[in-house]
Design an enzyme around this catalytic site. Structure first.
Site, mmCIF file in Angstrom:
data_model
loop_
_atom_site.group_PDB
_atom_site.id
_atom_site.type_symbol
_atom_site.label_atom_id
_atom_site.label_comp_id
_atom_site.label_asym_id
_atom_site.label_seq_id
_atom_site.Cartn_x
_atom_site.Cartn_y
_atom_site.Cartn_z
ATOM 1 N N PRO A 2 0.831 -1.212 0.000
ATOM 2 C CG PRO A 2 -0.831 -1.594 1.577
ATOM 3 C CD PRO A 2 0.489 -2.111 1.107
ATOM 4 C CD GLU A 3 2.672 2.992 -4.536
ATOM 5 O OE1 GLU A 3 2.646 4.181 -4.935
ATOM 6 O OE2 GLU A 3 2.947 2.042 -5.290
ATOM 7 C CG HIS A 105 -1.786 -15.630 8.133
ATOM 8 N ND1 HIS A 105 -0.680 -16.384 8.454
ATOM 9 C CD2 HIS A 105 -2.366 -16.225 7.061
ATOM 10 C CE1 HIS A 105 -0.587 -17.406 7.599
ATOM 11 N NE2 HIS A 105 -1.591 -17.329 6.750
ATOM 12 N NE ARG A 124 4.580 -12.101 0.755
ATOM 13 C CZ ARG A 124 5.193 -11.672 -0.353
ATOM 14 N NH1 ARG A 124 4.512 -10.957 -1.244
ATOM 15 N NH2 ARG A 124 6.459 -11.941 -0.554
ATOM 16 N NE ARG A 159 18.442 13.665 -3.434
ATOM 17 C CZ ARG A 159 19.268 13.229 -2.499
ATOM 18 N NH1 ARG A 159 20.104 12.257 -2.763
ATOM 19 N NH2 ARG A 159 19.249 13.759 -1.293
#
Length: 278
Positions: A2-3, A105, A124, A159
């Site tokens: 998830p962002e 889980h 996970r 950069r």
């Protein structure tokens, strides 16, 4: 993983459902991986705390907690702390009835005074649970939705890394991941492999505007339901239907019909239009 838009959507949903509630007790599973702070420290911080609010910091969900203390002043009688949740790849926070099936889980169950339960499920086990004093947690980087152009130019202008890698660097810009970096670069007309130092001021200004535009649109649509992402109410997002390049390798560009290309930069897939992006 998830962002920012997905985490923002989940945090808003949780704020609506559990703010003001009190954590009566907490159960923690035996698996050690999800616990960034010790089980004893997490339990001591959360139990009997009132959830004052829930918000997002980068890709983290932060629960602001108030805990009754002892002292002559109101400030002394109200101790504050934070519970920080990182969802990892498959983590979920579910608000449910106590009689609801406890899924495999499940690593944490918070019993709330309202009668509901808040559960952390993560198949996970890449998610992390931790606690901190207020002001002690730092997600790193700057918030992209709050970034101003001068700060953005300082962080990215000199950069020598590919601009895609720079956007994914959470120490620079927190919360932006693979999906939204690809979509932002497409709207800005910049190829993901271009060196950040070779991008002009005007192009960087357009990129910042594109990042904000993409993130705001994705939040409005509840994020992108890739893999098994759902929000705090168990609902999928819809921004995946608006993806212009991400996950569209070989498909025609929605602007110029050129096939979308996929390349790998620093081990991450990147999608772009070879004609629209320079």
């Amino acid at each position: 993983m998830p962002e920012l838009p997905e985490v923002e959507t989940i945090a808003r949903g949780l704020a609506r459902r559990v703010s003001g509630d009190v954590i009566e007790s907490i159960w923690l599973g035996r698996k050690r991986e999800p616990l960034k702070s010790s089980a004893r420290e997490i339990a001591a911080t959360l139990e009997h705390s009132r959830i004052a609010g829930v918000r997002r910091m980068g890709k983290h969900i932060v629960f602001d907690l108030e805990h009754p203390g002892v002292g002559p002043t109101e400030a002394a009688r109200t101790q504050t702390a934070q519970w920080i949740v990182h969802l990892g790849m498959t983590g979920r926070l579910q608000v449910c009835e106590p009689q609801a099936e406890v899924l495999k889980h499940t690593h944490a169950i918070l019993k709330l005074a309202s009668g509901m339960e808040l559960r952390f499920v993560d198949p996970r086990r890449f998610g992390r649970l931790s606690v901190a004093r207020v002001g002690g947690f730092d997600a790193g980087g700057i918030e992209p939705l709050e970034a101003d152009l001068d700060r953005f130019l300082i962080l990215f202008g000199g950069r020598k890394t590919p601009i895609k890698s720079a956007l994914l660097n959470q120490k620079l810009l927190r919360g932006v991941g693979n999906i939204y970096a690809d979509e932002s670069l497409f709207r800005a007309g910049i190829r993901p492999r271009r060196r950040a130092s070779n991008i002009t001021r005007d192009q960087l200004a357009k990129l910042l505007a594109s990042v904000k535009e993409v993130l705001e649109e994705a939040i409005a649509l509840g994020g992108s339901s890739i893999s098994d992402y759902v929000d705090a109410d168990g609902e999928e997002g819809f921004f995946q239907l608006e993806h212009r390049v991400y996950g569209r390798e070989g498909e025609p560009c929605l602007v110029c019909k050129t096939p979308i290309k996929r390349i790998v930069i620093a081990g991450r897939s990147s999608h772009y239009c070879p004609k629209c992006q320079r």
